[in-house]
Motif scaffolding. Structure first.
Motif, PDB file in Angstrom:
ATOM      1  N   GLN A   1       7.631  -0.872   6.677  1.00  0.00           N
ATOM      2  CA  GLN A   1       7.068   0.444   6.396  1.00  0.00           C
ATOM      3  C   GLN A   1       8.173   1.484   6.190  1.00  0.00           C
ATOM      4  OE1 GLN A   1       3.305   1.815   8.317  1.00  0.00           O
ATOM      5  NE2 GLN A   1       4.609   3.347   9.266  1.00  0.00           N
TER       6      GLN A   1
ATOM      7  N   SER B   1     -13.955   6.805   4.618  1.00  0.00           N
ATOM      8  CA  SER B   1     -12.902   6.218   3.796  1.00  0.00           C
ATOM      9  C   SER B   1     -13.552   5.312   2.761  1.00  0.00           C
ATOM     10  CB  SER B   1     -11.931   5.423   4.679  1.00  0.00           C
ATOM     11  OG  SER B   1     -10.999   4.709   3.904  1.00  0.00           O
TER      12      SER B   1
ATOM     13  N   THR C   1       3.771   7.375   2.750  1.00  0.00           N
ATOM     14  CA  THR C   1       4.023   6.144   3.493  1.00  0.00           C
ATOM     15  C   THR C   1       3.818   4.937   2.581  1.00  0.00           C
ATOM     16  OG1 THR C   1       3.264   7.159   5.556  1.00  0.00           O
ATOM     17  CG2 THR C   1       3.366   4.758   5.492  1.00  0.00           C
ATOM     18  N   LYS C   2       4.822   4.061   2.556  1.00  0.00           N
ATOM     19  CA  LYS C   2       4.734   2.804   1.818  1.00  0.00           C
ATOM     20  C   LYS C   2       4.804   1.656   2.812  1.00  0.00           C
ATOM     21  CE  LYS C   2       7.210   4.743  -2.167  1.00  0.00           C
ATOM     22  NZ  LYS C   2       8.377   4.586  -3.081  1.00  0.00           N
ATOM     23  N   ASN C   3       3.955   0.653   2.608  1.00  0.00           N
ATOM     24  CA  ASN C   3       3.904  -0.456   3.551  1.00  0.00           C
ATOM     25  C   ASN C   3       3.696  -1.777   2.822  1.00  0.00           C
ATOM     26  OD1 ASN C   3       3.822  -1.319   6.440  1.00  0.00           O
ATOM     27  ND2 ASN C   3       1.820  -2.094   5.835  1.00  0.00           N
TER      28      ASN C   3
ATOM     29  N   THR D   1       0.839  -1.196   0.000  1.00  0.00           N
ATOM     30  CA  THR D   1       0.000   0.000   0.000  1.00  0.00           C
ATOM     31  C   THR D   1       0.875   1.247   0.000  1.00  0.00           C
ATOM     32  OG1 THR D   1      -0.125   0.052   2.422  1.00  0.00           O
ATOM     33  CG2 THR D   1      -1.860  -1.148   1.256  1.00  0.00           C
ATOM     34  N   GLU D   2       0.343   2.316  -0.606  1.00  0.00           N
ATOM     35  CA  GLU D   2       1.020   3.612  -0.586  1.00  0.00           C
ATOM     36  C   GLU D   2      -0.010   4.705  -0.322  1.00  0.00           C
ATOM     37  OE1 GLU D   2       3.813   4.660  -3.551  1.00  0.00           O
ATOM     38  OE2 GLU D   2       4.686   2.644  -3.709  1.00  0.00           O
ATOM     39  N   ASN D   3       0.419   5.701   0.471  1.00  0.00           N
ATOM     40  CA  ASN D   3      -0.488   6.788   0.818  1.00  0.00           C
ATOM     41  C   ASN D   3       0.289   8.074   1.059  1.00  0.00           C
ATOM     42  OD1 ASN D   3      -3.268   7.650   1.568  1.00  0.00           O
ATOM     43  ND2 ASN D   3      -2.283   8.089   3.531  1.00  0.00           N
TER      44      ASN D   3
ATOM     45  N   ASP E   1      -0.384  11.836   2.855  1.00  0.00           N
ATOM     46  CA  ASP E   1      -1.353  12.547   3.675  1.00  0.00           C
ATOM     47  C   ASP E   1      -1.382  14.036   3.332  1.00  0.00           C
ATOM     48  OD1 ASP E   1       0.804  13.788   4.944  1.00  0.00           O
ATOM     49  OD2 ASP E   1       0.730  12.497   6.706  1.00  0.00           O
TER      50      ASP E   1
ATOM     51  N   THR F   1      -6.599   4.980   1.744  1.00  0.00           N
ATOM     52  CA  THR F   1      -5.263   4.752   1.208  1.00  0.00           C
ATOM     53  C   THR F   1      -5.251   5.051  -0.286  1.00  0.00           C
ATOM     54  OG1 THR F   1      -4.809   3.057   2.877  1.00  0.00           O
ATOM     55  CG2 THR F   1      -3.474   3.007   0.877  1.00  0.00           C
ATOM     56  N   ASP F   2      -4.175   5.685  -0.776  1.00  0.00           N
ATOM     57  CA  ASP F   2      -4.126   6.106  -2.178  1.00  0.00           C
ATOM     58  C   ASP F   2      -4.301   4.929  -3.137  1.00  0.00           C
ATOM     59  OD1 ASP F   2      -3.793   8.693  -1.386  1.00  0.00           O
ATOM     60  OD2 ASP F   2      -1.643   8.776  -1.776  1.00  0.00           O
TER      61      ASP F   2
ATOM     62  N   TYR G   1      -3.342   0.297  -3.675  1.00  0.00           N
ATOM     63  CA  TYR G   1      -2.719  -0.935  -3.200  1.00  0.00           C
ATOM     64  C   TYR G   1      -2.647  -1.950  -4.329  1.00  0.00           C
ATOM     65  CZ  TYR G   1      -6.591  -4.278  -3.208  1.00  0.00           C
ATOM     66  OH  TYR G   1      -7.577  -5.144  -3.611  1.00  0.00           O
TER      67      TYR G   1
END
Length: 278
Positions: free
Chosen positions: A102, A234, A72-74, A62-64, A66, A264-265, A267
């Motif tokens: 992360q 969301s 943030t990449k996870n 996932t990438e987001n 804010d 989240t942006d 995934y």
């Protein structure tokens, strides 16, 4: 933390032994077609038959970004779900979010990395209605999270959730599945370090397509609406494909994108489902 994880493993093994004992008198000779709750957010009302435990496992990236520009990449692996049929209409489920890797990059500042185990969960699914005309196949799922993860990746509390799962077969190759439920999640205030409970109403709606005997596809909308007025909803969309390699082994791939600011942006994910033969 190691003691907590070992304790959970022992607990899971005891549950597994009890399940096998209870289900021994209800083993079907034919388990029927494979039914998986991955990929995607929608849980099907299908039940794993007794004596045929099922493993569903995968990876998610996932990438987001804010509102402050922090990206943030996870990565999570292995997203794990073990399903055990107890009686023909009920199953017990043991889940594990997976290990997290992360990376956080706050714009012009130096980025940072962290990693750690996520939480586990226990759940029970009960199918209370078979599909009949316009009436959908229906099931109830009750779940409780187990705070066994690392500090930065755990809610640190046992959080409950529930949902109702429905499926309406529309044609021989098209079905409509949807979930309605609620969840209570513990979150930590970054300023005071105090824990608060966030209550959400959750929904999913999915169209499933049978393209061939082996190949399937889906498109889906899903999200959560906070019951706390100060939190934004969301919402996201996703889709993917499944391919049945064997009658008890299926692989999948999926991806999605957030359509509201709180989501989240985007995934991507992949995984498999394996039903153990008797």
């Amino acid at each position: 933390m190691t003691k907590k994880i070992i304790g959970c493993i022992v607990y899971f093994l005891l549950i597994f032994g009890a399940i096998i004992t209870l289900s021994g008198c209800a083993c079907p000779k034919n388990p029927g077609p494979l039914s998986s709750d991955r990929p995607g957010a929608t849980t099907s009302p299908g039940i794993v038959p007794p004596c045929y435990p099922q493993l569903e496992l995968g990876w998610t990236h996932t990438e987001n970004k804010d509102a402050n520009g922090t990206r943030t990449k996870n990565d999570q692996f292995p997203n794990t779900l073990l399903r055990f049929g107890v009686v023909p209409n009920a199953e017990i489920r043991v889940g594990y979010v997976g290990y997290n890797w992360q990376n956080t990059n706050p714009g012009n500042e130096a980025g940072s990395s962290s990693s750690g185990s996520g939480d586990a969960n226990l759940a029970v699914k009960y199918r209370f209605l078979e599909a009949d005309g316009w009436l959908p196949e229906s099931a109830f799922l009750g779940q409780l999270s187990l705070p066994v993860g690392a500090k930065n990746f755990s809610s640190n509390r046992a959080d409950p959730s529930f949902l109702f799962a429905f499926t309406n077969p529309l044609t021989d190759f098209l079905s409509f599945s949807y979930n309605l439920g609620a969840a209570w999640q513990t979150v930590q205030d970054s300023d005071t370090d105090q824990n608060h409970t966030l209550s959400t109403f959750n929904y999913t709606a999915s169209l499933g397509f049978t393209l061939t005997e082996q190949l399937g596809a889906f498109i889906e909308a899903y999200g959560s609406i906070a019951m706390n007025p100060s939190n934004s909803p969301s919402n996201a969309i996703d889709g993917g494909f499944t391919y049945l390699i064997l009658e008890n082994f299926q692989v999948d791939i999926s991806g999605g994108k957030g359509i509201s600011e709180a989501a989240t942006d985007w995934y991507v994910g992949a995984g498999f489902t394996y039903r153990y033969p008797r």
